[in-house]
Design a protein around this motif. Structure first.
Motif, PDB file in Angstrom:
ATOM      1  N   ARG A 162      -4.357  -2.078  -2.259  1.00 15.35           N
ATOM      2  CA  ARG A 162      -5.147  -2.573  -3.398  1.00 15.35           C
ATOM      3  C   ARG A 162      -4.774  -1.801  -4.644  1.00 15.35           C
ATOM      4  O   ARG A 162      -4.498  -0.609  -4.601  1.00 15.35           O
ATOM      5  CB  ARG A 162      -6.642  -2.427  -3.140  1.00 15.35           C
ATOM      6  N   GLY A 163      -4.738  -2.501  -5.768  1.00 10.76           N
ATOM      7  CA  GLY A 163      -4.292  -1.908  -7.017  1.00 10.76           C
ATOM      8  C   GLY A 163      -2.820  -2.182  -7.271  1.00 10.76           C
ATOM      9  O   GLY A 163      -2.300  -1.898  -8.347  1.00 10.76           O
ATOM     10  N   THR A 164      -2.152  -2.755  -6.269  1.00  2.23           N
ATOM     11  CA  THR A 164      -0.738  -3.074  -6.336  1.00  2.23           C
ATOM     12  C   THR A 164      -0.562  -4.570  -6.081  1.00  2.23           C
ATOM     13  O   THR A 164      -1.240  -5.133  -5.228  1.00  2.23           O
ATOM     14  CB  THR A 164       0.025  -2.290  -5.237  1.00  2.23           C
ATOM     15  N   VAL A 165       0.338  -5.196  -6.804  1.00  2.00           N
ATOM     16  CA  VAL A 165       0.707  -6.572  -6.489  1.00  2.00           C
ATOM     17  C   VAL A 165       1.536  -6.518  -5.205  1.00  2.00           C
ATOM     18  O   VAL A 165       2.438  -5.688  -5.081  1.00  2.00           O
ATOM     19  CB  VAL A 165       1.509  -7.206  -7.653  1.00  2.00           C
ATOM     20  N   VAL A 166       1.207  -7.381  -4.249  1.00  2.00           N
ATOM     21  CA  VAL A 166       1.881  -7.370  -2.946  1.00  2.00           C
ATOM     22  C   VAL A 166       2.575  -8.705  -2.723  1.00  2.00           C
ATOM     23  O   VAL A 166       1.963  -9.761  -2.856  1.00  2.00           O
ATOM     24  CB  VAL A 166       0.885  -7.089  -1.798  1.00  2.00           C
ATOM     25  N   VAL A 167       3.865  -8.621  -2.393  1.00  2.00           N
ATOM     26  CA  VAL A 167       4.668  -9.793  -2.066  1.00  2.00           C
ATOM     27  C   VAL A 167       5.002  -9.700  -0.582  1.00  2.00           C
ATOM     28  O   VAL A 167       5.674  -8.767  -0.158  1.00  2.00           O
ATOM     29  CB  VAL A 167       5.963  -9.833  -2.908  1.00  2.00           C
ATOM     30  N   VAL A 168       4.490 -10.650   0.201  1.00  2.00           N
ATOM     31  CA  VAL A 168       4.743 -10.674   1.640  1.00  2.00           C
ATOM     32  C   VAL A 168       5.727 -11.796   1.936  1.00  2.00           C
ATOM     33  O   VAL A 168       5.494 -12.956   1.570  1.00  2.00           O
ATOM     34  CB  VAL A 168       3.450 -10.901   2.449  1.00  2.00           C
ATOM     35  N   HIS A 169       6.816 -11.424   2.577  1.00  2.00           N
ATOM     36  CA  HIS A 169       7.814 -12.407   2.993  1.00  2.00           C
ATOM     37  C   HIS A 169       7.761 -12.503   4.512  1.00  2.00           C
ATOM     38  O   HIS A 169       8.157 -11.574   5.216  1.00  2.00           O
ATOM     39  CB  HIS A 169       9.210 -11.984   2.531  1.00  2.00           C
TER      40      HIS A 169
END
Length: 162
Positions: free
Chosen positions: A28-35
Motif C-alpha cells: 500500500r502506498g505504491t502503485v502495483v502492476v501484477v502480470h
C-alpha cells in the motif's frame, strides 16, 4: 473483480527474485502492476512479459512495483519451480514473481487465479496506491494505454502523499 474494488491477497507457494514474501497490504502506498502469466503461454512470452519488464525498467522503484504471478492452469508437470527459475533467468526477469499455490482439492486452477477470477493468461492488473483495482485486463493490451494509466496513478499517489 470490479474496477475500484480491493483485491484479496495472493496465495503464493514460493517467491522468486525477492528476499521476503510480498503482501498487498505491505505494498500500500505504491502503485502495483501484477502480470499473471504462464511460461508456456504464447501471448505471455510475446507481449505480456516484455511489457512487464519494460514497466519494471521505466518507472521509479518505491513508487511502482511490478509483480509477476505464475498461475499455472494447464501443463502442470512442465511448469514447475525449477523450470520457471530457468525461464526467468533466460528471459532476464528481474521483478518478483510469486508461484500461485495449486488447489489442494485437485482443481487445475490455482488458488489466486480462482480468488481473483482470472480468465486466463496473460492478465494485467493495476492497483492504485490504496490497493484498489484500476485495470483488470485479460489478453494483450496496448503499451500506450497502460503507460497512461500508470502515469495517472503515480500522479494521484504523489498528490495524495503529504
Amino acid at each position: 473483480m470490479i474496477k475500484g474494488d480491493q483485491i484479496p491477497d495472493w496465495d503464493i507457494q514460493a517467491w522468486i527474485n525477492t528476499e521476503t514474501p510480498l503482501s498487498l497490504a505491505e505494498l500500500r502506498g505504491t502503485v502495483v502492476v501484477v502480470h499473471a502469466f504462464q511460461m508456456l503461454c504464447p501471448g505471455c512470452v510475446s507481449h505480456g512479459i516484455p511489457q512487464a519488464k519494460a514497466i519494471h525498467q521505466a518507472f521509479p522503484p518505491g513508487r511502482l512495483q511490478v509483480v509477476g504471478l505464475h498461475a499455472v492452469f494447464e501443463h502442470h508437470a512442465a511448469m514447475g519451480e525449477t523450470a520457471l527459475r530457468a525461464f526467468m533467468h533466460e528471459y532476464r526477469i528481474r521483478f518478483p514473481v510469486g508461484i500461485d499455490r495449486p488447489d489442494p482439492r485437485g482443481n487445475p486452477i490455482p488458488m489466486t487465479m480462482q480468488s481473483w477470477r482470472l480468465q486466463g493468461t496473460p492478465t494485467l492488473i493495476i492497483l492504485d496506491a490504496e490497493g484498489r483495482i484500476r485495470l483488470h485486463h485479460f489478453g494483450q493490451i496496448d503499451d500506450l494505454r497502460v503507460g497512461a494509466i500508470i502515469g495517472q496513478l503515480l500522479t494521484e499517489a504523489a498528490s495524495a502523499s503529504p
